[in-house]
Design a protein around this motif. Sequence first.
Motif, PDB file in Angstrom:
ATOM      1  N   ILE A  54      -0.958   9.379 -32.970  1.00 22.09           N
ATOM      2  CA  ILE A  54      -2.035   9.538 -32.258  1.00 22.09           C
ATOM      3  C   ILE A  54      -3.129  10.352 -32.226  1.00 22.09           C
ATOM      4  O   ILE A  54      -3.930  10.960 -31.613  1.00 22.09           O
ATOM      5  CB  ILE A  54      -1.422   9.757 -30.390  1.00 22.09           C
ATOM      6  N   VAL A  55      -2.824  11.796 -32.566  1.00 22.13           N
ATOM      7  CA  VAL A  55      -3.201  13.089 -33.443  1.00 22.13           C
ATOM      8  C   VAL A  55      -3.992  12.380 -33.804  1.00 22.13           C
ATOM      9  O   VAL A  55      -5.354  13.585 -33.827  1.00 22.13           O
ATOM     10  CB  VAL A  55      -2.283  14.136 -33.330  1.00 22.13           C
ATOM     11  N   LYS A  56      -3.792  11.944 -34.830  1.00 17.58           N
ATOM     12  CA  LYS A  56      -4.711  11.713 -36.162  1.00 17.58           C
ATOM     13  C   LYS A  56      -6.607  10.950 -35.831  1.00 17.58           C
ATOM     14  O   LYS A  56      -7.250  10.633 -35.887  1.00 17.58           O
ATOM     15  CB  LYS A  56      -5.019  11.020 -37.100  1.00 17.58           C
ATOM     16  N   ARG A  57      -5.840   9.780 -34.566  1.00 20.25           N
ATOM     17  CA  ARG A  57      -6.400   9.128 -33.865  1.00 20.25           C
ATOM     18  C   ARG A  57      -7.708  10.092 -33.470  1.00 20.25           C
ATOM     19  O   ARG A  57      -8.906   9.596 -32.986  1.00 20.25           O
ATOM     20  CB  ARG A  57      -5.837   8.232 -32.805  1.00 20.25           C
ATOM     21  N   ASP A  58      -7.037  10.541 -32.433  1.00 22.51           N
ATOM     22  CA  ASP A  58      -8.298  11.460 -31.759  1.00 22.51           C
ATOM     23  C   ASP A  58      -8.913  12.403 -32.826  1.00 22.51           C
ATOM     24  O   ASP A  58     -10.336  12.442 -33.078  1.00 22.51           O
ATOM     25  CB  ASP A  58      -7.060  12.613 -30.548  1.00 22.51           C
ATOM     26  N   GLU A  59      -7.934  13.019 -33.524  1.00 17.70           N
ATOM     27  CA  GLU A  59      -9.408  13.741 -34.316  1.00 17.70           C
ATOM     28  C   GLU A  59     -10.373  13.507 -35.661  1.00 17.70           C
ATOM     29  O   GLU A  59     -11.390  13.662 -35.315  1.00 17.70           O
ATOM     30  CB  GLU A  59      -8.096  14.500 -36.034  1.00 17.70           C
ATOM     31  N   PHE A  60     -10.067  11.828 -35.653  1.00 18.51           N
ATOM     32  CA  PHE A  60     -11.087  11.193 -36.321  1.00 18.51           C
ATOM     33  C   PHE A  60     -11.813  10.474 -35.980  1.00 18.51           C
ATOM     34  O   PHE A  60     -12.637   9.172 -35.919  1.00 18.51           O
ATOM     35  CB  PHE A  60     -10.417  10.584 -37.776  1.00 18.51           C
ATOM     36  N   TYR A  61     -11.863   9.721 -34.482  1.00 20.96           N
ATOM     37  CA  TYR A  61     -12.406   9.071 -33.072  1.00 20.96           C
ATOM     38  C   TYR A  61     -12.208   7.995 -33.544  1.00 20.96           C
ATOM     39  O   TYR A  61     -13.460   6.970 -33.858  1.00 20.96           O
ATOM     40  CB  TYR A  61     -14.032   9.649 -33.619  1.00 20.96           C
ATOM     41  N   TYR A  62     -10.513   7.127 -33.471  1.00 22.66           N
ATOM     42  CA  TYR A  62     -10.230   6.691 -33.791  1.00 22.66           C
ATOM     43  C   TYR A  62      -9.895   5.926 -32.904  1.00 22.66           C
ATOM     44  O   TYR A  62      -9.679   6.559 -31.431  1.00 22.66           O
ATOM     45  CB  TYR A  62      -9.372   5.692 -34.405  1.00 22.66           C
TER      46      TYR A  62
END
Length: 823
Positions: A716-724
């Motif tokens: 979820i941290v990666k999704r937030d970072e890359f706007y997914y």
Amino acid sequence: MESNLTAQDHQSSEWIEVILPLAVPYNFTYSVPADLRKEVKPGCRVEVVFGKNKKYSGIVKAFVGKPAFETKEILNLIDKEPVIYPQQLQLWQWISRYYMCSEGEVLSAALPAHLKLSSESVIIFNENFGDDFSSLTDDEYILAEALLIKKELRLSEVKKVTSLANVYPLLRRMVEKEVCYIFESLEETYKPRKENYVTLSPEYDSDDQLNKLMDKLGRAPKQLELLLAYLHFSRAEGEVKQQDLLKKADASPSHLKGLTDKGILLIENRIVDRMPALPKMNQLDFELDHRQATALKEIKESFRTKKICLLHGVTGSGKTLIYMNLIRDMISKGKQVLYLLPEITLTTQIIRRLQKCFGGNVAIYHSKFSSKERMEIWNKVKKGEVRVVVGARSALFLPFENLELIIIDEEQDSSFKQYDPAPRYNARDAAIYYALLFNAKVLMGSATPSLDSFYNAQRGKYGLVNLKERFGAARLPEIRIIDMKSVGAPAGQPKLLSPQLKETIEITLKHHRQIILFQNRRGYSPFLICGTCGYIPKCVNCDVSLTLHKSSNKLHCHYCGNVYSRLIQCPGCGSTNWLERNFGTEKIEEVLANEFPSARIARMDYDSVKGKYAHDELIKRFEQHHIDILVGTQMVVKGLDFANVLLIGVLDADSLLSFSDFRVNERAFQMLEQVSGRAGRKDGDGTVLIQATKTDHPILTLVKAHDYDTMYQTEIVKRDEFYYPPYSRLLKLTFKHKQPDIVKNAAHAFSTLLSKNFKNFLGPAEPVIPRIKNQYLQEIMLKLPPDIKKLEIQKEIILNNIHLLKAEKRYRSVVIVADVDPA
């Protein structure tokens, strides 16, 4: 066009908006003849002409005001009462708008085939032409002779008579020469099934009359024998079918006719179900343990404040038992329940379990049923005769009137998403909207929830209930990772079974326990390569390698369906040195048969369960321990419950971890955790062996520990970072054309249009497979805001840009496919 008329205006309105089963961007307005205005209602079918003379049955969506253009009249009102309810019309409209397709495409997906009528051309002989066919060509002469004899032929019959692939030029000439004319005929194709039942004339109800009758029939022994068979049959079975009676009595129809002519037996032609109904029941045959009872209580408490609840329960925790308790409550209240499953294969076990407790209150609905069977279920649901429907995504479109609960099991599964053709909807998300129309509740269940659903639950948008332990005394299986880098294989052959997996299979078989082996590739070998020059056989229509299928000994394209003969010599160098690369389920089945000759082995994949009942029969055989080792694709990992399975083998975990997709880690965790959950569900400790070369991959560590929470927090941290997603919405645009330059230029021209209003998009670029079915492809991926109002505005801009691009003559033939929330 939206309706702006009051209820009082409806009964006198002259114009209606009609949805046609066509991929056209708008609905159409038709006028209603004065004699039908009081009978037409939204949801009814009407017969209309579209184009010059083609007839269709369309669905009345709404009454509308007077249009600013001339309209055609409807030809006929097909239904006196609506075939669908207002909630379905609202669902169709929402799917159309959200997934950027037409309501006609939604109608085509939603209605059973027998409710979608379109005219068939009927060719009628012109009697004025006479019988002198000397001026006609050979083909014309053959058709004219056939018309002279039969007077009229359907288009399908014309094709058989002439043996021509394209009969339209021939028909055009025949019409010009006035040999015949063409009429468009619209006919209902559904007819209820009827069977003859035999009953005894009321005249012989008393024993006295019956004895006298038997004395009279003494001279007709066959008729007497048939009568006695009827009396015995009727006492044992209640109702007697003519066919069963004749078979049981070994009698002929003439013997029965003798009794009916005398008025002794009567024949009744009755409407019967194509799918025999069970007696209706509502009684559970189990008790919940304390953890399940607590979870059920928490779900009910959650439903007091939230319409949607996510049940996060580990594999084997007994989520189905909780669902069944809720279903019992709904049946008691006279309400309806929709139970959605991602795969048809899952319905087999679930329907048996539900019917055991709820009998004829339960029905199953999916695409393997015939059109007539689906039509019968449709009618039963509409009439409220069925309380619970179990089905795959198409069951969402059934005409519920009193829907109170939707259960979405394995909610994370990508099979809930429709790919082709349109509407490309996600049944899980559409079901949530559908439930809102009824003010119904939604319970989603999974051992590995989608990140989107878990995110919504963490934010408080959904209720969240956890079941952390398995039902009874069962424990989660032990998972071991096997490093395949140290495992050798014969030259030119893929690595299939590690020594550790072979040894564990042998031990498991000695203990008379069962094994499931998972490989997410069907076929024998995913591709062949020439060992001399490196040539790989590819499909002529698609830029993809061909898969060898041992059962047919042919090369198959899994994208367009083309089948090719197996190559003996390499077209590149003439060598016969073919090497098999990687392996599919067919290859595994063959290797297992050689390694374990006494074991009973079966395969479960798309190729092996094509028949209507094939998956059901295979699952029953495995349940009854007629199979020792079951090899399969992802069909075997989803929700199936086998008491005797002790060992699970994942043969190639690397293939799950190697996709170029932002969801790759989430999907790999879900797949591996789900397949591991088939082991040790009832008694004994299950074991899972995962073969991989990337043994240090973090997802394998998390799967080994059954640690969903850490996987979620990391991803979820990666999704937030890359706007997914869930922080954005994705929209994929695919451009298709038979010429690569045109499709490339069209995609680049469209990206220029997009750049005026959008900054967050990727592409245009070729997809991994740049050509499918002779169509070259380009893709653009947009990241849009999750806010509904902003999303609607941006979709409208995208649709306008599509219209602008297609207004250019050179791009008019480019097909543009919009896929909202691609899986």
